[in-house]
Design a protein around this motif. Structure first.
Motif, PDB file in Angstrom:
ATOM      1  N   ASN A  50      72.537  45.067  90.132  1.00 32.39           N
ATOM      2  CA  ASN A  50      72.764  45.284  88.696  1.00 32.39           C
ATOM      3  C   ASN A  50      71.618  44.727  87.860  1.00 32.39           C
ATOM      4  O   ASN A  50      71.246  45.310  86.833  1.00 32.39           O
ATOM      5  CB  ASN A  50      74.090  44.669  88.258  1.00 32.39           C
ATOM      6  N   PHE A  51      71.055  43.622  88.292  1.00 29.84           N
ATOM      7  CA  PHE A  51      69.904  43.043  87.595  1.00 29.84           C
ATOM      8  C   PHE A  51      68.723  44.021  87.619  1.00 29.84           C
ATOM      9  O   PHE A  51      68.083  44.263  86.601  1.00 29.84           O
ATOM     10  CB  PHE A  51      69.520  41.708  88.246  1.00 29.84           C
ATOM     11  N   LEU A  52      68.469  44.602  88.779  1.00 32.90           N
ATOM     12  CA  LEU A  52      67.385  45.588  88.889  1.00 32.90           C
ATOM     13  C   LEU A  52      67.667  46.824  88.046  1.00 32.90           C
ATOM     14  O   LEU A  52      66.782  47.330  87.353  1.00 32.90           O
ATOM     15  CB  LEU A  52      67.168  45.979  90.346  1.00 32.90           C
ATOM     16  N   LEU A  53      68.912  47.303  88.107  1.00 34.86           N
ATOM     17  CA  LEU A  53      69.270  48.516  87.367  1.00 34.86           C
ATOM     18  C   LEU A  53      69.258  48.303  85.853  1.00 34.86           C
ATOM     19  O   LEU A  53      69.128  49.262  85.093  1.00 34.86           O
ATOM     20  CB  LEU A  53      70.639  49.033  87.819  1.00 34.86           C
ATOM     21  N   SER A  54      69.380  47.057  85.418  1.00 34.34           N
ATOM     22  CA  SER A  54      69.317  46.764  83.985  1.00 34.34           C
ATOM     23  C   SER A  54      67.896  46.351  83.579  1.00 34.34           C
ATOM     24  O   SER A  54      67.702  45.708  82.549  1.00 34.34           O
ATOM     25  CB  SER A  54      70.319  45.674  83.605  1.00 34.34           C
ATOM     26  N   SER A  55      66.927  46.706  84.415  1.00 30.74           N
ATOM     27  CA  SER A  55      65.510  46.396  84.180  1.00 30.74           C
ATOM     28  C   SER A  55      65.253  44.900  84.010  1.00 30.74           C
ATOM     29  O   SER A  55      64.389  44.489  83.242  1.00 30.74           O
ATOM     30  CB  SER A  55      64.990  47.157  82.958  1.00 30.74           C
ATOM     31  N   GLY A  56      66.025  44.094  84.709  1.00 35.28           N
ATOM     32  CA  GLY A  56      65.819  42.652  84.657  1.00 35.28           C
ATOM     33  C   GLY A  56      66.314  41.993  83.385  1.00 35.28           C
ATOM     34  O   GLY A  56      65.908  40.880  83.076  1.00 35.28           O
ATOM     35  N   SER A  57      67.202  42.655  82.668  1.00 35.65           N
ATOM     36  CA  SER A  57      67.703  42.105  81.411  1.00 35.65           C
ATOM     37  C   SER A  57      69.067  41.431  81.613  1.00 35.65           C
ATOM     38  O   SER A  57      70.082  42.102  81.813  1.00 35.65           O
ATOM     39  CB  SER A  57      67.841  43.218  80.365  1.00 35.65           C
ATOM     40  N   ILE A  58      69.050  40.112  81.548  1.00 34.96           N
ATOM     41  CA  ILE A  58      70.308  39.373  81.662  1.00 34.96           C
ATOM     42  C   ILE A  58      71.193  39.697  80.458  1.00 34.96           C
ATOM     43  O   ILE A  58      72.410  39.795  80.575  1.00 34.96           O
ATOM     44  CB  ILE A  58      70.048  37.856  81.773  1.00 34.96           C
ATOM     45  N   LYS A  59      70.578  39.879  79.309  1.00 34.40           N
ATOM     46  CA  LYS A  59      71.321  40.231  78.093  1.00 34.40           C
ATOM     47  C   LYS A  59      72.075  41.549  78.293  1.00 34.40           C
ATOM     48  O   LYS A  59      73.257  41.661  77.951  1.00 34.40           O
ATOM     49  CB  LYS A  59      70.356  40.342  76.910  1.00 34.40           C
ATOM     50  N   GLU A  60      71.410  42.536  78.879  1.00 33.85           N
ATOM     51  CA  GLU A  60      72.053  43.835  79.138  1.00 33.85           C
ATOM     52  C   GLU A  60      73.161  43.703  80.172  1.00 33.85           C
ATOM     53  O   GLU A  60      74.218  44.308  80.041  1.00 33.85           O
ATOM     54  CB  GLU A  60      71.009  44.863  79.605  1.00 33.85           C
ATOM     55  N   MET A  61      72.930  42.901  81.198  1.00 33.55           N
ATOM     56  CA  MET A  61      73.965  42.679  82.212  1.00 33.55           C
ATOM     57  C   MET A  61      75.206  42.036  81.595  1.00 33.55           C
ATOM     58  O   MET A  61      76.331  42.420  81.913  1.00 33.55           O
ATOM     59  CB  MET A  61      73.437  41.791  83.338  1.00 33.55           C
ATOM     60  N   ALA A  62      75.000  41.045  80.741  1.00 33.95           N
ATOM     61  CA  ALA A  62      76.120  40.372  80.077  1.00 33.95           C
ATOM     62  C   ALA A  62      76.901  41.365  79.236  1.00 33.95           C
ATOM     63  O   ALA A  62      78.143  41.381  79.261  1.00 33.95           O
ATOM     64  CB  ALA A  62      75.610  39.221  79.220  1.00 33.95           C
ATOM     65  N   LYS A  63      76.189  42.206  78.512  1.00 34.75           N
ATOM     66  CA  LYS A  63      76.829  43.221  77.671  1.00 34.75           C
ATOM     67  C   LYS A  63      77.668  44.178  78.510  1.00 34.75           C
ATOM     68  O   LYS A  63      78.829  44.446  78.191  1.00 34.75           O
ATOM     69  CB  LYS A  63      75.742  43.985  76.905  1.00 34.75           C
ATOM     70  N   GLN A  64      77.103  44.664  79.616  1.00 36.23           N
ATOM     71  CA  GLN A  64      77.819  45.602  80.481  1.00 36.23           C
ATOM     72  C   GLN A  64      79.035  44.971  81.150  1.00 36.23           C
ATOM     73  O   GLN A  64      80.036  45.639  81.373  1.00 36.23           O
ATOM     74  CB  GLN A  64      76.874  46.163  81.544  1.00 36.23           C
ATOM     75  N   ALA A  65      78.943  43.681  81.458  1.00 37.60           N
ATOM     76  CA  ALA A  65      80.046  42.984  82.124  1.00 37.60           C
ATOM     77  C   ALA A  65      81.068  42.419  81.145  1.00 37.60           C
ATOM     78  O   ALA A  65      82.107  41.907  81.551  1.00 37.60           O
ATOM     79  CB  ALA A  65      79.492  41.857  82.998  1.00 37.60           C
ATOM     80  N   GLY A  66      80.756  42.475  79.845  1.00 44.14           N
ATOM     81  CA  GLY A  66      81.663  41.909  78.850  1.00 44.14           C
ATOM     82  C   GLY A  66      81.692  40.390  78.887  1.00 44.14           C
ATOM     83  O   GLY A  66      82.719  39.777  78.593  1.00 44.14           O
ATOM     84  N   LEU A  67      80.558  39.792  79.256  1.00 43.25           N
ATOM     85  CA  LEU A  67      80.453  38.335  79.333  1.00 43.25           C
ATOM     86  C   LEU A  67      79.420  37.851  78.324  1.00 43.25           C
ATOM     87  O   LEU A  67      78.595  38.620  77.848  1.00 43.25           O
ATOM     88  CB  LEU A  67      80.017  37.910  80.741  1.00 43.25           C
ATOM     89  N   SER A  68      79.465  36.562  78.035  1.00 45.19           N
ATOM     90  CA  SER A  68      78.464  35.996  77.130  1.00 45.19           C
ATOM     91  C   SER A  68      77.140  35.837  77.877  1.00 45.19           C
ATOM     92  O   SER A  68      77.106  35.735  79.108  1.00 45.19           O
ATOM     93  CB  SER A  68      78.926  34.631  76.607  1.00 45.19           C
TER      94      SER A  68
END
Length: 90
Positions: A50-68
């Protein structure tokens, strides 16, 4: 089928002992250590993907997972620590 990476008896990391080509049926046998990423559990492997698929964006991963962001950053830090420990044990 999920590749087993941990011994069901003692929780040690399993090694690969045989691989087979489904096309020509060639078999390779030996005692090979798993790569670091395969030593991670399924959830940790999915995190890396998921980190790779979000282009290395932790912010995007948090948004997609509904987490802070801090929660996702903590997950990343834990994974970084674990990968570092696995690499040290090589």
């Amino acid at each position: 089928m999920k590749l087993p990476t941990v011994c069901p008896s003692c929780d040690s990391t399993l090694n690969v002992s045989q691989m087979k080509c489904p096309s020509c049926k060639t078999e390779v046998s030996g005692d090979y250590e798993l790569p670091v990423l395969l030593k991670l559990n399924r959830e940790e492997q999915e995190f890396v993907v998921n980190f790779l698929l979000s282009s290395g964006s932790i912010k995007e991963m948090a948004k997609q997972a509904g987490l802070s962001y801090p929660t996702m950053r903590n997950k990343m830090d834990d994974l970084i620590t674990k990968v570092g420990q696995l690499k040290t044990n090589l």
